[in-house]
Design an enzyme around this catalytic site. Structure first.
Site, PDB file in Angstrom:
ATOM      1  N   ASP A  63      -6.182  -9.366 -13.789  1.00 34.41           N
ATOM      2  CA  ASP A  63      -6.585  -9.153 -12.440  1.00 34.41           C
ATOM      3  C   ASP A  63      -5.085  -9.323 -11.771  1.00 34.41           C
ATOM      4  O   ASP A  63      -4.669 -10.460 -11.785  1.00 34.41           O
ATOM      5  CB  ASP A  63      -7.431 -10.117 -11.731  1.00 34.41           C
ATOM      6  CG  ASP A  63      -7.512  -9.956 -10.316  1.00 34.41           C
ATOM      7  OD1 ASP A  63      -6.781  -9.192  -9.735  1.00 34.41           O
ATOM      8  OD2 ASP A  63      -8.422 -10.733  -9.731  1.00 34.41           O
ATOM      9  N   VAL A  64      -4.418  -8.247 -11.188  1.00 38.18           N
ATOM     10  CA  VAL A  64      -3.367  -8.216 -10.630  1.00 38.18           C
ATOM     11  C   VAL A  64      -2.986  -9.106  -9.349  1.00 38.18           C
ATOM     12  O   VAL A  64      -1.932  -9.531  -9.118  1.00 38.18           O
ATOM     13  CB  VAL A  64      -2.616  -6.710 -10.448  1.00 38.18           C
ATOM     14  CG1 VAL A  64      -2.529  -6.224 -11.658  1.00 38.18           C
ATOM     15  CG2 VAL A  64      -3.206  -6.047  -9.581  1.00 38.18           C
ATOM     16  N   GLY A  92      -4.756  -0.714  -8.096  1.00 36.35           N
ATOM     17  CA  GLY A  92      -4.938  -0.394  -6.859  1.00 36.35           C
ATOM     18  C   GLY A  92      -6.409  -0.270  -6.524  1.00 36.35           C
ATOM     19  O   GLY A  92      -7.166   0.136  -7.395  1.00 36.35           O
ATOM     20  N   TYR A 155      -5.310  -0.485   4.055  1.00 35.76           N
ATOM     21  CA  TYR A 155      -4.594   0.195   2.677  1.00 35.76           C
ATOM     22  C   TYR A 155      -3.499   0.931   3.072  1.00 35.76           C
ATOM     23  O   TYR A 155      -2.499   0.732   2.227  1.00 35.76           O
ATOM     24  CB  TYR A 155      -5.752   1.495   2.410  1.00 35.76           C
ATOM     25  CG  TYR A 155      -5.520   2.217   1.457  1.00 35.76           C
ATOM     26  CD1 TYR A 155      -5.594   1.692  -0.167  1.00 35.76           C
ATOM     27  CD2 TYR A 155      -4.787   3.520   1.374  1.00 35.76           C
ATOM     28  CE1 TYR A 155      -5.293   2.464  -1.392  1.00 35.76           C
ATOM     29  CE2 TYR A 155      -4.375   4.115   0.061  1.00 35.76           C
ATOM     30  CZ  TYR A 155      -4.787   3.859  -1.318  1.00 35.76           C
ATOM     31  OH  TYR A 155      -4.427   4.350  -2.197  1.00 35.76           O
TER      32      TYR A 155
HETATM   33  N1  NAD Z   1      -6.716   8.890  -5.993  1.00 37.43           N
HETATM   34  C1  NAD Z   1      -5.929   9.084  -4.913  1.00 37.43           C
HETATM   35  O1  NAD Z   1      -6.397  10.039  -4.203  1.00 37.43           O
HETATM   36  C2  NAD Z   1      -4.859   8.232  -4.686  1.00 37.43           C
HETATM   37  C3  NAD Z   1      -3.864   8.385  -3.564  1.00 37.43           C
HETATM   38  C4  NAD Z   1      -2.864   7.818  -3.370  1.00 37.43           C
HETATM   39  C5  NAD Z   1      -2.548   6.576  -4.040  1.00 37.43           C
HETATM   40  N2  NAD Z   1      -3.290   6.112  -5.203  1.00 37.43           N
HETATM   41  C6  NAD Z   1      -3.058   4.865  -5.671  1.00 37.43           C
HETATM   42  O2  NAD Z   1      -3.089   5.321  -7.165  1.00 37.43           O
HETATM   43  C7  NAD Z   1      -3.211   4.059  -7.860  1.00 37.43           C
HETATM   44  C8  NAD Z   1      -4.389   4.199  -9.118  1.00 37.43           C
HETATM   45  O3  NAD Z   1      -5.551   4.713  -8.339  1.00 37.43           O
HETATM   46  P1  NAD Z   1      -6.500   5.630  -8.873  1.00 37.43           P
HETATM   47  O4  NAD Z   1      -6.937   6.834  -7.856  1.00 37.43           O
HETATM   48  O5  NAD Z   1      -6.543   5.837 -10.383  1.00 37.43           O
HETATM   49  O6  NAD Z   1      -7.956   4.755  -9.074  1.00 37.43           O
HETATM   50  P2  NAD Z   1      -8.866   4.236  -9.981  1.00 37.43           P
HETATM   51  O7  NAD Z   1      -9.934   3.599  -9.280  1.00 37.43           O
HETATM   52  O8  NAD Z   1      -9.421   5.589 -10.554  1.00 37.43           O
HETATM   53  O9  NAD Z   1      -8.227   3.537 -11.033  1.00 37.43           O
HETATM   54  C9  NAD Z   1      -7.669   2.203 -10.556  1.00 37.43           C
HETATM   55  C10 NAD Z   1      -7.455   1.278 -11.867  1.00 37.43           C
HETATM   56  O10 NAD Z   1      -7.078   0.048 -11.310  1.00 37.43           O
HETATM   57  C11 NAD Z   1      -8.162  -0.843 -11.965  1.00 37.43           C
HETATM   58  N3  NAD Z   1      -7.890  -1.992 -11.070  1.00 37.43           N
HETATM   59  C12 NAD Z   1      -8.425  -2.397  -9.725  1.00 37.43           C
HETATM   60  N4  NAD Z   1      -8.300  -3.606  -9.382  1.00 37.43           N
HETATM   61  C13 NAD Z   1      -7.687  -4.230 -10.013  1.00 37.43           C
HETATM   62  C14 NAD Z   1      -7.072  -5.534 -10.125  1.00 37.43           C
HETATM   63  N5  NAD Z   1      -7.250  -6.178  -9.329  1.00 37.43           N
HETATM   64  N6  NAD Z   1      -6.483  -5.716 -11.367  1.00 37.43           N
HETATM   65  C15 NAD Z   1      -5.946  -4.863 -12.244  1.00 37.43           C
HETATM   66  N7  NAD Z   1      -6.286  -3.726 -12.359  1.00 37.43           N
HETATM   67  C16 NAD Z   1      -7.140  -3.307 -11.269  1.00 37.43           C
HETATM   68  C17 NAD Z   1      -9.256  -0.220 -12.063  1.00 37.43           C
HETATM   69  O11 NAD Z   1     -10.055  -1.121 -13.007  1.00 37.43           O
HETATM   70  C18 NAD Z   1      -8.694   1.030 -12.447  1.00 37.43           C
HETATM   71  O12 NAD Z   1      -8.706   1.359 -13.931  1.00 37.43           O
HETATM   72  C19 NAD Z   1      -3.858   3.007  -6.879  1.00 37.43           C
HETATM   73  O13 NAD Z   1      -2.702   2.212  -6.587  1.00 37.43           O
HETATM   74  C20 NAD Z   1      -4.014   3.903  -5.575  1.00 37.43           C
HETATM   75  O14 NAD Z   1      -3.905   3.330  -4.375  1.00 37.43           O
HETATM   76  C21 NAD Z   1      -4.641   7.073  -5.458  1.00 37.43           C
END
Ligand code: NAD
Length: 259
Positions: A63-64, A92, A155
């Site tokens: 857990d980060v 995230g 966020y």
């Molecule tokens: N999907 C989008 O449109 C988007 C847009 C901008 C930014 N982001 C950013 O990209 C990053 C990845 O997002 P995503 O879309 O792949 O989301 P996702 O939910 O598909 O994947 C996120 C991953 O992070 C892990 N995670 C969540 N909380 C955690 C914690 N406390 N400790 C360790 N791991 C944890 C989850 O288990 C998952 O594997 C994030 O930082 C998100 O904010 C996503």
């Protein structure tokens, strides 16, 4: 044009947080494909199996938002491999509400993962990289960190914080030969984004399909982004091809023009 396969990270050690799903999974896969020894750290209990499936060296539960857990993963990685060349602080969560409706618990949770988590990850990685005199850190922000819609205030604040932290890191670590850059994705086809679409639809009293179509219309390239899109940019920023690039935030959003 087809992507040419290259192996810029032969035997390099790479840590990807949140690498069990979504964008991080795409990033982890890319580093594996380019020859890196990859550790995936994720809160998803399936992380070990997922890491095995993609050919990563290790999948570790973490857990980060827990500083000791993050320090422990980095200590284990360094004890095993004696170095850390690339760190991608990607983990995230989405979520949110209008500020007047947001509970303190959700406020704290969003900051704990999206800002504290990046801080703990970068701090642990940077301490190793300073000692070895090399390394590249890539953080994951969001276009919402530069232009924040209603309902995403905390966020967006966390992601703006990630941009600021990355800039400071670059300035602090440059003299030690360590670079730090941030990628800011737009609308990406992952579970996090689909859940955000559902929340926005519920707030607007519209269907998820309508909100999805409206948001797609904001993207000149005409599609949602993927983990592979982000992986290409992250790998470039971590590679020697970006040797003179640090402290930057690069939007990867298909040319997004919010309406
Ligand atoms: N999907 C989008 O449109 C988007 C847009 C901008 C930014 N982001 C950013 O990209 C990053 C990845 O997002 P995503 O879309 O792949 O989301 P996702 O939910 O598909 O994947 C996120 C991953 O992070 C892990 N995670 C969540 N909380 C955690 C914690 N406390 N400790 C360790 N791991 C944890 C989850 O288990 C998952 O594997 C994030 O930082 C998100 O904010 C996503």
């Amino acid at each position: 044009m087809e992507r040419r396969s290259v192996r810029r990270f032969e035997s390099a050690l790479a840590l990807v947080t949140g690498g069990a799903n979504g964008l991080g999974l795409g990033v982890a896969r890319r580093f594996v494909a380019e020859g890196a020894v990859v550790w995936v750290a994720d809160i998803d209990p399936a992380v070990e199996q997922i890491a095995t499936d993609i050919g990563a060296a290790a999948g570790v539960p973490c857990d980060v938002s827990d500083a000791a857990a993050v320090d422990g993963v980095v200590a284990d990685l360094v004890a095993r491999h004696d170095r850390l060349d690339v760190c991608v602080a990607n983990a995230g969560i989405g979520g949110g509400a209008a500020i007047v409706d947001l509970s303190e618990a959700l406020y704290r949770e969003i900051l704990a993962v999206n800002l504290d988590g990046v801080f703990f990850t970068c701090r642990a990685a940077a301490r190793v990289m300073i000692r070895q005199g090399s390394g590249a850190i890539v953080t994951v922000g969001s276009v919402f960190g530069r232009d924040t819609p209603g309902g995403a205030g905390v966020y967006g604040a966390a992601k703006a914080g990630v941009v600021a932290m990355t800039q400071a890191l670059a300035r602090e670590l440059g003299p030690a030969g360590v670079r730090a850059n941030c990628v800011s994705p737009g609308h990406m086809a992952t579970d996090l984004y689909w859940r955000a679409i559902d929340r926005r639809a519920a707030r607007a009293g519209a269907s998820p399909e309508q909100v999805r179509a409206d948001e797609l219309a904001e993207v000149p390239l005409g599609r949602f982004g993927t983990g592979d899109d982000v992986a290409g940019l992250v790998a470039f920023l971590a590679s020697a091809d970006a040797a003179y690039l640090t402290g930057q935030t690069i939007n990867i959003d298909g040319g997004l023009q919010p309406r």
